[in-house]
Every structure is written in C-alpha cells, then in structure tokens.
Design an enzyme around this catalytic site. Structure first.
Site, short mmCIF file in Angstrom:
data_model
loop_
_atom_site.label_atom_id
_atom_site.label_comp_id
_atom_site.label_asym_id
_atom_site.label_seq_id
_atom_site.Cartn_x
_atom_site.Cartn_y
_atom_site.Cartn_z
N TYR A 142 0.82 -1.22 0.00
CA TYR A 142 0.00 0.00 0.00
C TYR A 142 0.86 1.27 0.00
O TYR A 142 0.37 2.36 -0.28
CB TYR A 142 -0.94 0.04 1.21
CG TYR A 142 -2.04 -1.02 1.17
CD1 TYR A 142 -2.26 -1.80 0.04
CD2 TYR A 142 -2.85 -1.23 2.27
CE1 TYR A 142 -3.24 -2.77 0.03
CE2 TYR A 142 -3.84 -2.20 2.26
CZ TYR A 142 -4.03 -2.97 1.13
OH TYR A 142 -5.00 -3.93 1.11
N LYS A 191 3.19 -15.42 2.15
CA LYS A 191 3.08 -16.13 0.87
C LYS A 191 4.52 -16.48 0.46
O LYS A 191 5.00 -16.09 -0.62
CB LYS A 191 2.37 -15.21 -0.15
CG LYS A 191 2.01 -15.88 -1.46
CD LYS A 191 0.88 -16.88 -1.36
CE LYS A 191 0.61 -17.55 -2.69
NZ LYS A 191 -0.25 -18.74 -2.60
N ASP A 223 -3.36 -18.17 1.53
CA ASP A 223 -4.54 -18.82 0.95
C ASP A 223 -5.11 -19.85 1.92
O ASP A 223 -6.33 -19.98 2.10
CB ASP A 223 -4.25 -19.44 -0.43
CG ASP A 223 -2.81 -19.88 -0.60
OD1 ASP A 223 -2.03 -19.76 0.36
OD2 ASP A 223 -2.46 -20.38 -1.68
N ASP A 247 -5.34 -6.64 5.96
CA ASP A 247 -6.53 -5.88 5.58
C ASP A 247 -7.64 -6.86 5.19
O ASP A 247 -8.78 -6.79 5.67
CB ASP A 247 -6.15 -4.99 4.38
CG ASP A 247 -7.23 -4.02 4.00
OD1 ASP A 247 -8.24 -3.94 4.71
OD2 ASP A 247 -7.08 -3.35 2.95
N ASP A 251 -10.96 -8.36 7.74
CA ASP A 251 -12.37 -8.18 7.34
C ASP A 251 -13.08 -9.52 7.29
O ASP A 251 -14.24 -9.63 7.70
CB ASP A 251 -12.46 -7.49 5.97
CG ASP A 251 -12.60 -5.98 6.13
OD1 ASP A 251 -12.29 -5.49 7.24
OD2 ASP A 251 -13.00 -5.31 5.17
#
Ligand code: NAD
Length: 359
Positions: A142, A191, A223, A247, A251
């Site tokens: 980001y 990852k 994943d 993020d 959620d």
C-alpha cells in the site's frame, strides 16, 4: 492516576457511539478513582464543514499531546466530492502517520450468546473462536512504488511491495508480546512460496521468536489462512501478517463473528499512545436515530485501558459488563433476533445504560 483522552467523534453515528464510551469510562472512573480527562477535536466530514480541512492542525496537535485517541468513525456521501487529499478517510491516514502507528490490533471473537449470528456452520460456530489479528499498518504494497508504464503487452500498471527487516521485527515483537498476554500461540501468515518479502518476513519472525521461547509459532500461507478462518477459526489465537493480507483477513474474521457493531480495534506505535476505534464506519443510514450499537466503541475504550494505560482490571470490568448485558438477552437492533431475544431491541443510550448498570 489520570489520563487525557483525545476524542474524535467524527461523522454519522460517531458522536452517538463515542458519547456512550465516554459515559462508560466516566462510570469506571467513579468506581475505581482513575481519572479520565476528555478533549474533543474535529476530523473528517465534520472538520471539512467547520474549517474546510479534513485533518486540522489543532487535531494533530491534540492527538500528539493526549495519552490516547478514541475515534468514532468518519465519512459519508456528503463529502464524496472532496478532492482525494481532503476526503474524510485521509484524516485517519494522517493521524496514523503523525502518531507513528504501525500496528493494527483487531480482536475477532464470537460471543456465546450471539453464536446464532455467525454465518459459519452451526457446529463450527458452537466451537467458538477468540483471536487477535496483528496487522502491519504503514508498510508493504500500500506504500510501495506504483505507477503506469508501457509494458510488453502495451500499457500496464504496477504496485511494488517492500518490507525492511526493521518493519518486520517491530510488528513481530508486538505479536509475541500480545501472545504472552494470551494463549502463547502465534500464527504468522505470508506467501513465502512465491514472494521474496514473505521469505524475509518468515526468517525475521522466526529470529524474533527465539526471544520468546514460551510462544509456539506456526507459519501459514495466506490462501490456507483464508480457508482456515472459515473452516476452523478456533485454531487462531494471535495472527501476525503484512498490511494487505491483514486488511483482507481481518475483514474476513470480522464477518464470521456476524456482528460488525461489536468489534473494536487499536492502532499502536513505539510508545504506549494509541488510537482506538470501532472497525465499522460512520453508518450514515442509521445516524441520529439512537439505534447504533455502541458496543464496538465501548470495547475499543476497554482496549485503550488494557494496551495504553496498563489497566487490565478496569478493561476486564468493561468487557465483563458487555458480556453480562448480552447474556441477559439485551440487544440493539443489529444483533436482535425476535425468536431468541427478550422484549424489544434497545436504543444506543438504553444499551449503554444497561452496560453501565452491570459494571
Ligand atoms: P459502515 O460500517 O458504516 O456500515 C455498514 C452497515 O453496517 C450499514 O448498514 C450500517 O448501518 C451497519 N452498521 C455499522 N456500524 C453499526 C453499528 N455500530 N450499529 C449498527 N449497525 C451498524 O460501512 P459503509 O456503509 O460502507 O460506510 C459508511 C461510511 O463510513 C463511508 O463514508 C465510509 O468511507 C466510512 N467508513 C469509515 C471508517 C472509519 O472511520 N474507520 C471505516 C469504514 C467506513
């Protein structure tokens, strides 16, 4: 003991839910003698309306001078036409940056009395879960270099992710310290089968883990983590992960609790000063109607007592009062189920009264 709290009520339901949390803190103060001084500042849409700026200088100064910040929520349709640098959400990024808040702590837990609201299979919901996601907040993709350019197949866009050892070390330490106060178990999500930043992340987390021999640490690919959150959320206690993965996964974790109006969060930096806020937005659709659920903000205030003011007993007191209120079958409309709840749903003020009664 005395603490100064900067209040940013914000927009929409913000003023109603922050007022509820202030009433609860005042009641804690009466019972324990710990004193809280409140100073209110503007940010977001209400600041744009009052002074034309989403994050006035005075607000930044007030936040930096306070012992911590309690925020309602900012934003709404009315300010969507503002230029990007003056949008209400920019105020939050600005405060985080000015206060050096690089950690986002998001607990996600299912309350036994609300397990019917959980969208997962009944047998999974009934097993329960209680986790904290520790998300890196100021680095990663980001904040990396981005842009548009001419590529092999024509015009393309790119975003880059970079993490320094320092950034990973400091967030890993927060995760291990958090785990020491809980079940001493950290799952680090990355990852590493594809990304070099994830390989550095993994190496660094394991090096920091050596300083915390009592804490069990496990690596999990992102994943798989997304899948485990819906298959077996009870596996997680403390999860630590990068900005973008955090993020998305936080959620997902909040959705499986089934109640957005219940979840608090904390943003922390190198010092004890933090910013505390509910995870939900300003809910303009229900603003000013005395129907918003104040619990996420009240629990955010409890987190402030625990993480910034080192008042664990007082934090427990608030969390227990919330739990007892829910166990008594009392609900705001967002968590009300007419088949299982007593009487009518309560308003924001009345729910707060009930919580204060049980402190
Ligand atoms: P939202 O979280 O405000 O609302 C989503 C839904 O949940 C709505 O139906 C709302 O009524 C309900 N809801 C939210 N909080 C509730 C509560 N405490 N009690 C009962 N019901 C509740 O998300 P949105 O509608 O996408 O966003 C509205 C505004 O909030 C937008 O301007 C958005 O940018 C902003 N926002 C701000 C923050 C923040 O300040 N941290 C976070 C997210 C969104």
């Amino acid at each position: 003991m005395e603490f100064t709290i900067a209040l940013i009520k914000g927009d929409g339901i913000g003023p109603e839910i922050v007022d509820s949390a202030v009433r609860v803190l005042d009641a804690v103060s009466e019972k324990t003698g710990v004193k809280f001084n409140f100073k209110s500042y503007l940010a977001g849409g209400s600041a744009i309306d009052a002074v034309g700026q989403t994050l006035p200088e005075e607000t930044v100064k007030g936040c930096l001078e306070a012992d911590s910040v309690l925020l309602g929520a900012v934003g709404g349709e009315k300010w969507n036409s503002q230029p990007p640098e003056n949008r209400p959400e920019k105020a939050l990024l600005g405060i985080r940056k000015e206060m050096g808040l690089f950690t986002n702590l998001r607990p996600a837990k299912i309350y036994e009395s609300l397990s019917d609201a959980c969208p997962l299979r009944k047998e999974v919901a009934e097993q329960g879960f209680d986790m904290v996601i520790v998300r890196e907040l100021t680095g990663g993709i980001y904040f990396g270099e981005r842009g548009r350019r001419e590529g092999k197949f024509g015009p393309e866009a790119y975003d880059t992710e970079a993490y320094s050892v320092m950034e990973i070390e400091r967030i890993a330490k927060v995760a291990f310290e958090t785990a020491m106060k809980r079940k001493k178990k950290v799952i680090s999500v990355d990852k590493a089968n594809v990304l070099e930043t994830s390989r550095l992340w993994r190496e660094t987390v394991h090096r920091i883990a050596e300083d915390y021999p009592e804490v069990e640490v496990e690596d999990m690919l992102v994943d798989n983590a997304a899948m485990q959150l819906v298959r077996a959320p009870g596996r997680f206690d403390v999860m630590v992960t990068s900005n973008m993965f955090g993020d998305i996964l936080s959620d997902e974790a909040s959705q499986i609790t089934g109640s957005i109006g219940m979840l608090p969060s904390a943003s922390l930096g190198e010092t004890t000063r933090g910013m505390y806020e509910p995870i939900h937005g300003s809910a303009p659709d229900i603003a000013g109607q005395n129907i918003a659920n104040p619990i996420a903000t009240i629990l955010s205030a409890a987190m402030m007592l625990r993480y910034s003011f080192d008042l664990p007993k007082e934090a427990d007191m608030i969390e227990k009062a919330v739990n007892d209120t829910l166990n008594a079958g009392l609900r705001t409309v967002d968590i009300y189920d007419k088949d299982t709840c007593e009487g009518e749903p309560l308003g924001t003020v009345e729910m707060t009264d009930e919580i204060i009664k049980r402190l």
